[in-house]
Design an enzyme around this catalytic site. Structure first.
Site: not given
Ligand SMILES: C[S@@+](CC[C@H](N)C(=O)[O-])C[C@H]1O[C@@H](n2cnc3c(N)ncnc32)[C@H](O)[C@@H]1O
Length: 197
Positions: A105, A145
């Site tokens: 996600d 996603k």
């Molecule tokens: C929409 S949130 C996920 C929500 C989660 N699925 C939930 O239901 O609680 C997207 C996440 O992707 C993480 N993210 C973005 N880029 C990333 C990366 N390069 N490596 C790891 N995580 C990453 C962000 O820190 C964020 O917490």
């Protein structure tokens, strides 16, 4: 609604909906949840896979998980790391070397440029696909996603080659005006190079 159900984010419904339709998570599964914070998908998956399964969550930020989801669910192991860094695969493999399902996600931090955001989302999705190819068991599933736009078709074609069934899913809980969609790969058949399972 998510708060009432004790999940920290409403994004849980984007996983619940596909689970109800396709049953991609099963009891006993080993689950890798990329971009897992604040933890709703990991908690939901832990409840389904149960104590015989395992959920490994990866995120850049470490807000809240890394604790048992519930008495009936599996323990959630959390890795604070960037999925774009090659060493993250090593950290994941140190906990679990093969997974039944890879979830993502992941979303980039948004900027004022919709084009740049879409390209960053695509780059992250391409990396989650590479992680899935490296870590999925044969027959495993993938749910990711991604923002539709330039380069999306090539990404989807790559997923299509690796799974018996591939679909583009737009959950009802995803805002209609958003370019976010989910790519679902069912039954991993890709030919990974490297060590046997
Ligand atoms: C929409 S949130 C996920 C929500 C989660 N699925 C939930 O239901 O609680 C997207 C996440 O992707 C993480 N993210 C973005 N880029 C990333 C990366 N390069 N490596 C790891 N995580 C990453 C962000 O820190 C964020 O917490």
């Amino acid at each position: 609604m998510a708060k009432q159900d004790n999940y920290p984010a409403r994004s849980v419904y984007k996983l619940e909906e596909v689970q109800k339709k396709y049953g991609i998570l099963k009891k006993g599964n080993k689950v890798l949840d990329l971009g897992c914070q604040p933890g709703s998908w990991s908690m939901y998956a832990a409840g389904i896979v149960g104590a015989s399964g395992q959920v490994v969550g990866v995120d850049l930020t470490d807000v809240m998980i890394g604790r048992p989801a519930s008495s009936a669910g599996s323990a959630i192991r959390f890795i604070c790391a960037d999925i774009m860094m090659p060493e993250t695969i090593t950290l994941i493999k140190a906990i679990q070397s093969r997974f039944d399902i890879v979830l993502s996600d992941i979303a980039p931090r948004t900027t004022s440029s919709k084009w740049a955001d879409q390209q960053r989302s695509l780059a992250l999705s391409i990396q989650t696909h590479a992680v899935a190819v490296e870590l999925l068991k044969s027959g495993g599933n993938y749910y990711c996603k991604v923002f539709e736009g330039e380069g999306f078709k090539d990404f989807f074609d790559a997923v299509r080659r690796d799974f018996r069934v591939a679909k583009i899913v737009k959950p009802q809980s995803s805002r209609k005006e958003s370019r976010e969609v989910f790519v679902l790969g069912i039954d991993y058949i890709g030919s990974r190079t490297g060590e046997p399972e």
